[in-house]
Design a protein around this motif. Structure first.
Motif, PDB file in Angstrom:
ATOM      1  N   GLN A 141     -26.464  24.137  25.077  1.00 13.26           N
ATOM      2  CA  GLN A 141     -25.220  23.868  24.352  1.00 13.26           C
ATOM      3  C   GLN A 141     -23.988  24.161  25.219  1.00 13.26           C
ATOM      4  O   GLN A 141     -22.967  23.481  25.107  1.00 13.26           O
ATOM      5  CB  GLN A 141     -25.175  24.723  23.085  1.00 13.26           C
ATOM      6  CG  GLN A 141     -26.241  24.349  22.057  1.00 13.26           C
ATOM      7  CD  GLN A 141     -26.353  25.359  20.930  1.00 13.26           C
ATOM      8  OE1 GLN A 141     -25.840  26.492  21.022  1.00 13.26           O
ATOM      9  NE2 GLN A 141     -27.034  24.987  19.859  1.00 13.26           N
ATOM     10  N   LYS A 193     -26.177  37.066  17.969  1.00 15.09           N
ATOM     11  CA  LYS A 193     -25.326  36.067  18.609  1.00 15.09           C
ATOM     12  C   LYS A 193     -24.675  36.643  19.863  1.00 15.09           C
ATOM     13  O   LYS A 193     -24.638  35.993  20.912  1.00 15.09           O
ATOM     14  CB  LYS A 193     -24.253  35.576  17.645  1.00 15.09           C
ATOM     15  CG  LYS A 193     -23.330  34.515  18.261  1.00 15.09           C
ATOM     16  CD  LYS A 193     -22.280  34.026  17.281  1.00 15.09           C
ATOM     17  CE  LYS A 193     -21.374  32.975  17.921  1.00 15.09           C
ATOM     18  NZ  LYS A 193     -20.334  32.496  16.974  1.00 15.09           N
ATOM     19  N   SER A 194     -24.170  37.862  19.779  1.00 15.70           N
ATOM     20  CA  SER A 194     -23.561  38.502  20.953  1.00 15.70           C
ATOM     21  C   SER A 194     -24.571  38.679  22.067  1.00 15.70           C
ATOM     22  O   SER A 194     -24.279  38.432  23.246  1.00 15.70           O
ATOM     23  CB  SER A 194     -22.970  39.862  20.557  1.00 15.70           C
ATOM     24  OG  SER A 194     -21.871  39.718  19.693  1.00 15.70           O
ATOM     25  N   ARG A 203     -25.480  35.253  23.743  1.00 22.04           N
ATOM     26  CA  ARG A 203     -24.417  34.724  24.606  1.00 22.04           C
ATOM     27  C   ARG A 203     -24.307  35.546  25.892  1.00 22.04           C
ATOM     28  O   ARG A 203     -24.201  34.987  26.989  1.00 22.04           O
ATOM     29  CB  ARG A 203     -23.076  34.709  23.849  1.00 22.04           C
ATOM     30  CG  ARG A 203     -22.973  33.582  22.825  1.00 22.04           C
ATOM     31  CD  ARG A 203     -21.608  33.574  22.145  1.00 22.04           C
ATOM     32  NE  ARG A 203     -20.522  33.357  23.089  1.00 22.04           N
ATOM     33  CZ  ARG A 203     -20.056  32.167  23.459  1.00 22.04           C
ATOM     34  NH1 ARG A 203     -20.613  31.064  22.978  1.00 22.04           N
ATOM     35  NH2 ARG A 203     -19.047  32.079  24.311  1.00 22.04           N
ATOM     36  N   ILE A 248     -18.125  32.520  29.458  1.00 22.64           N
ATOM     37  CA  ILE A 248     -18.893  32.866  28.254  1.00 22.64           C
ATOM     38  C   ILE A 248     -18.562  34.288  27.801  1.00 22.64           C
ATOM     39  O   ILE A 248     -18.305  34.543  26.618  1.00 22.64           O
ATOM     40  CB  ILE A 248     -20.410  32.748  28.529  1.00 22.64           C
ATOM     41  CG1 ILE A 248     -20.796  31.294  28.809  1.00 22.64           C
ATOM     42  CG2 ILE A 248     -21.222  33.293  27.339  1.00 22.64           C
ATOM     43  CD1 ILE A 248     -22.194  31.141  29.413  1.00 22.64           C
ATOM     44  N   ASN A 291     -15.083  34.830  26.139  1.00 21.99           N
ATOM     45  CA  ASN A 291     -14.839  34.155  24.862  1.00 21.99           C
ATOM     46  C   ASN A 291     -15.056  35.115  23.683  1.00 21.99           C
ATOM     47  O   ASN A 291     -16.069  35.811  23.630  1.00 21.99           O
ATOM     48  CB  ASN A 291     -15.786  32.957  24.747  1.00 21.99           C
ATOM     49  CG  ASN A 291     -15.397  32.026  23.629  1.00 21.99           C
ATOM     50  OD1 ASN A 291     -15.253  32.427  22.475  1.00 21.99           O
ATOM     51  ND2 ASN A 291     -15.230  30.748  23.961  1.00 21.99           N
ATOM     52  N   PRO A 292     -14.138  35.148  22.729  1.00 20.14           N
ATOM     53  CA  PRO A 292     -14.299  36.030  21.560  1.00 20.14           C
ATOM     54  C   PRO A 292     -15.581  35.791  20.772  1.00 20.14           C
ATOM     55  O   PRO A 292     -16.018  36.671  20.021  1.00 20.14           O
ATOM     56  CB  PRO A 292     -13.059  35.708  20.703  1.00 20.14           C
ATOM     57  CG  PRO A 292     -12.042  35.223  21.679  1.00 20.14           C
ATOM     58  CD  PRO A 292     -12.820  34.477  22.727  1.00 20.14           C
ATOM     59  N   GLU A 293     -16.204  34.616  20.929  1.00 25.06           N
ATOM     60  CA  GLU A 293     -17.462  34.377  20.236  1.00 25.06           C
ATOM     61  C   GLU A 293     -18.565  35.306  20.732  1.00 25.06           C
ATOM     62  O   GLU A 293     -19.532  35.576  20.017  1.00 25.06           O
ATOM     63  CB  GLU A 293     -17.902  32.916  20.422  1.00 25.06           C
ATOM     64  CG  GLU A 293     -17.088  31.920  19.624  1.00 25.06           C
ATOM     65  CD  GLU A 293     -17.723  30.543  19.632  1.00 25.06           C
ATOM     66  OE1 GLU A 293     -18.968  30.461  19.578  1.00 25.06           O
ATOM     67  OE2 GLU A 293     -16.987  29.563  19.713  1.00 25.06           O
ATOM     68  N   THR A 294     -18.418  35.802  21.962  1.00 30.39           N
ATOM     69  CA  THR A 294     -19.427  36.722  22.491  1.00 30.39           C
ATOM     70  C   THR A 294     -19.323  38.079  21.822  1.00 30.39           C
ATOM     71  O   THR A 294     -20.336  38.709  21.497  1.00 30.39           O
ATOM     72  CB  THR A 294     -19.272  36.863  24.016  1.00 30.39           C
ATOM     73  OG1 THR A 294     -19.496  35.575  24.610  1.00 30.39           O
ATOM     74  CG2 THR A 294     -20.263  37.857  24.593  1.00 30.39           C
ATOM     75  N   HIS A 295     -18.100  38.565  21.613  1.00 33.95           N
ATOM     76  CA  HIS A 295     -17.883  39.821  20.886  1.00 33.95           C
ATOM     77  C   HIS A 295     -16.436  39.866  20.428  1.00 33.95           C
ATOM     78  O   HIS A 295     -15.535  39.463  21.159  1.00 33.95           O
ATOM     79  CB  HIS A 295     -18.192  41.020  21.785  1.00 33.95           C
ATOM     80  CG  HIS A 295     -18.454  42.284  21.017  1.00 33.95           C
ATOM     81  ND1 HIS A 295     -17.444  43.060  20.485  1.00 33.95           N
ATOM     82  CD2 HIS A 295     -19.615  42.911  20.682  1.00 33.95           C
ATOM     83  CE1 HIS A 295     -17.969  44.097  19.849  1.00 33.95           C
ATOM     84  NE2 HIS A 295     -19.273  44.033  19.948  1.00 33.95           N
ATOM     85  N   GLY A 296     -16.222  40.395  19.240  1.00 33.46           N
ATOM     86  CA  GLY A 296     -14.879  40.431  18.693  1.00 33.46           C
ATOM     87  C   GLY A 296     -13.964  41.459  19.327  1.00 33.46           C
ATOM     88  O   GLY A 296     -12.738  41.358  19.223  1.00 33.46           O
ATOM     89  N   ARG A 301     -15.807  42.985  25.683  1.00 33.05           N
ATOM     90  CA  ARG A 301     -15.900  41.804  26.543  1.00 33.05           C
ATOM     91  C   ARG A 301     -15.492  42.147  27.978  1.00 33.05           C
ATOM     92  O   ARG A 301     -16.125  41.706  28.935  1.00 33.05           O
ATOM     93  CB  ARG A 301     -15.022  40.667  25.995  1.00 33.05           C
ATOM     94  CG  ARG A 301     -15.439  40.191  24.611  1.00 33.05           C
ATOM     95  CD  ARG A 301     -14.877  38.819  24.283  1.00 33.05           C
ATOM     96  NE  ARG A 301     -13.437  38.711  24.423  1.00 33.05           N
ATOM     97  CZ  ARG A 301     -12.558  39.014  23.461  1.00 33.05           C
ATOM     98  NH1 ARG A 301     -12.985  39.474  22.291  1.00 33.05           N
ATOM     99  NH2 ARG A 301     -11.261  38.857  23.658  1.00 33.05           N
TER     100      ARG A 301
END
Length: 303
Positions: free
Chosen positions: A28, A72-73, A76, A132, A135-140, A145
């Motif tokens: 993806q 998810k974290s 990624r 990767i 990106n905040p999608e990896t960890h808030g 990060r």
């Protein structure tokens, strides 16, 4: 089938399941492209999606799961680490490095495409890894990060993987210090990313100082055991099973743990390191059962 065989098969199936999850995430993240840069994307995918054990990402996932970290974290972060590993293999296979034609049972990137594309594909995978992690999608939490980025940069740079590769490029080692230099090289070239893998899981999982220390000791010994086993496979392995050329070091006149310790000595060293790696995990009790099986997998692997 014996209990040991059942356990081994079950672990390998689980390892394969985790590898598939990582492959899906990377697929993806490196979407097929159209336009003038499309060949670069194809080369990146060729190098990163070719399969393999995905052992480093697996360690990230399993360490994180010991602390109930969000999947998810972990996926990624583990995928970012695998992008760096894939880039290192692409560059390692180049004619100016190890000059290999086969990797994971398929043509290496510079064979499937060309040398310039292989260099650029490796470069792009490296930078993608940091994209990767940022990106905040990896960890808030931005602090988390930043810590992940710092650890990956340190592990993959001049004090880690790349520095180890530089030592590996030396034509020969001083005989008196050959074993210590070789050990240092492999702890940097191979072991640093193993350490990074566990540290990723520990950072995302919020491990305490004692737990970080135990995991560092675990990966220190596991990474070196993995490399010595690799040297044994270079001597004992079958190319059709290993998925890459064998007897490379011997043909190139390069020293490795087998040439310095002998086959029996290398096997003994692997077993000693495996025992030490398991001892480091004792602080986690039953939570570390899968990581203990990872050590057994490294001992028993044939490719």
């Amino acid at each position: 089938m014996s209990d040991k065989s059942d356990s081994s098969a079950s672990f390998e199936n689980y390892l394969a399941e985790c590898a598939d999850k990582i492959t899906v995430v990377i697929d993806q993240l490196i979407a097929p492209a159209v336009g003038p840069e499309a060949q670069l994307m194809r080369a990146m995918r060729h190098g990163a999606l070719a399969g393999g054990k995905r052992l480093r990402p697996f360690i990230t996932i399993e360490v994180g799961r010991m602390f109930d970290a969000p999947e998810k974290s972990l996926l990624r972060a583990a995928s970012a680490l695998e992008c760096v590993h894939a880039y290192s293999l692409i560059h390692d296979d180049l004619p100016c490095m190890d000059d290999d034609d086969l990797r994971r049972g398929q043509p290496t990137v510079h064979i499937a495409f060309d040398e310039a594309t292989a260099v650029l594909a490796g470069d792009a995978l490296q930078t993608l890894a940091f994209e990767i992690l940022a990106n905040p999608e990896t960890h808030g939490d931005a602090t988390v990060r930043c810590k992940l980025i710092e650890v990956l940069a340190s592990s993959s740079g001049s004090r880690g993987m790349v520095g180890g590769q530089m030592i590996d490029m030396a034509p020969s080692f001083d005989d008196e210090n050959a074993l210590s230099i070789l050990t240092r090289m492999q702890r940097m070239k191979t072991g640093a990313l193993f350490a990074c893998a566990a540290e990723f899981g520990a950072i995302i999982g919020g491990a305490n100082e004692q737990e970080h220390h135990a995991l560092a000791g675990f990966t220190h010994d596991l990474g070196l055991a993995f490399q010595i086993k690799d040297d044994l496979l270079d001597v004992q392995g079958d190319e059709s099973v290993v998925g890459k050329a064998v007897s490379k070091d011997k043909d190139a006149g390069k020293q490795n743990f087998v040439s310095l310790l002998g086959e029996e000595g290398a096997v003994s060293r692997v077993n000693m390191l495996a025992d030490q790696a398991k001892q480091h995990l004792s602080v986690f009790g039953g939570r570390a059962s899968t990581l203990l099986n990872t050590v057994n997998f490294v001992l028993d692997r044939h490719h």
